[in-house]
Motif scaffolding. Structure first.
Motif, PDB file in Angstrom:
ATOM      1  N   LEU A  47     -19.405 122.595  63.521  1.00 49.62           N
ATOM      2  CA  LEU A  47     -19.483 123.270  64.811  1.00 49.62           C
ATOM      3  C   LEU A  47     -18.325 124.234  65.062  1.00 49.62           C
ATOM      4  O   LEU A  47     -18.325 124.947  66.057  1.00 49.62           O
ATOM      5  N   LEU A  65     -13.011 116.884  63.723  1.00 47.63           N
ATOM      6  CA  LEU A  65     -14.357 116.403  64.011  1.00 47.63           C
ATOM      7  C   LEU A  65     -15.344 117.563  64.050  1.00 47.63           C
ATOM      8  O   LEU A  65     -16.421 117.492  63.457  1.00 47.63           O
ATOM      9  N   MET A  66     -14.963 118.646  64.726  1.00 50.07           N
ATOM     10  CA  MET A  66     -15.852 119.812  64.816  1.00 50.07           C
ATOM     11  C   MET A  66     -16.084 120.428  63.451  1.00 50.07           C
ATOM     12  O   MET A  66     -17.190 120.843  63.131  1.00 50.07           O
ATOM     13  N   ARG A  67     -15.039 120.485  62.626  1.00 49.50           N
ATOM     14  CA  ARG A  67     -15.178 121.026  61.277  1.00 49.50           C
ATOM     15  C   ARG A  67     -16.132 120.151  60.462  1.00 49.50           C
ATOM     16  O   ARG A  67     -16.993 120.655  59.745  1.00 49.50           O
ATOM     17  N   GLY A  68     -15.987 118.836  60.609  1.00 50.90           N
ATOM     18  CA  GLY A  68     -16.852 117.909  59.884  1.00 50.90           C
ATOM     19  C   GLY A  68     -18.306 118.015  60.300  1.00 50.90           C
ATOM     20  O   GLY A  68     -19.212 117.830  59.493  1.00 50.90           O
ATOM     21  N   LEU A  69     -18.535 118.319  61.572  1.00 51.90           N
ATOM     22  CA  LEU A  69     -19.901 118.456  62.077  1.00 51.90           C
ATOM     23  C   LEU A  69     -20.456 119.872  61.901  1.00 51.90           C
ATOM     24  O   LEU A  69     -21.608 120.132  62.224  1.00 51.90           O
TER      25      LEU A  69
END
Length: 97
Positions: free
Chosen positions: A23, A17-21
């Protein structure tokens, strides 16, 4: 027709999720900055102006040419310790500017 679901651990789901955003690098930079203070101590941390990540290279801006030279001599050891602390071989190089 059956639908297959890919199961993930919570850690890998959060990381995805963080990679996708976009962050992941920001969080990594915070971890590295905290470890830098602990590893280098207050004197060197005081001379550290800024840190940034660009294309798997960690840039550390310093306000002392003498300190920059000394850290360049220990560049590989510092890089090894940072990668060890974050539990991944993320950084390919560290540059002191």
């Amino acid at each position: 027709m059956s639908i297959r679901r890919k199961e993930q651990t919570s850690n890998s789901a959060v990381r995805s999720l963080m990679r996708g955003l976009g962050l992941e690098e920001g969080l990594l930079l915070v971890q590295v900055e905290e470890f830098w203070k602990k590893m280098m101590g207050e004197n060197i941390s005081r001379h550290t102006l800024r840190m940034s990540i660009e294309k798997r290279i960690l840039f550390v801006q310093l306000d002392s040419a003498v300190l920059r030279n000394e850290l360049n001599l220990n560049q590989s050891k510092i890089l090894l310790e940072i990668n060890k602390e974050i539990n991944q071989d993320y950084f390919d190089k560290i540059k002191f500017i």
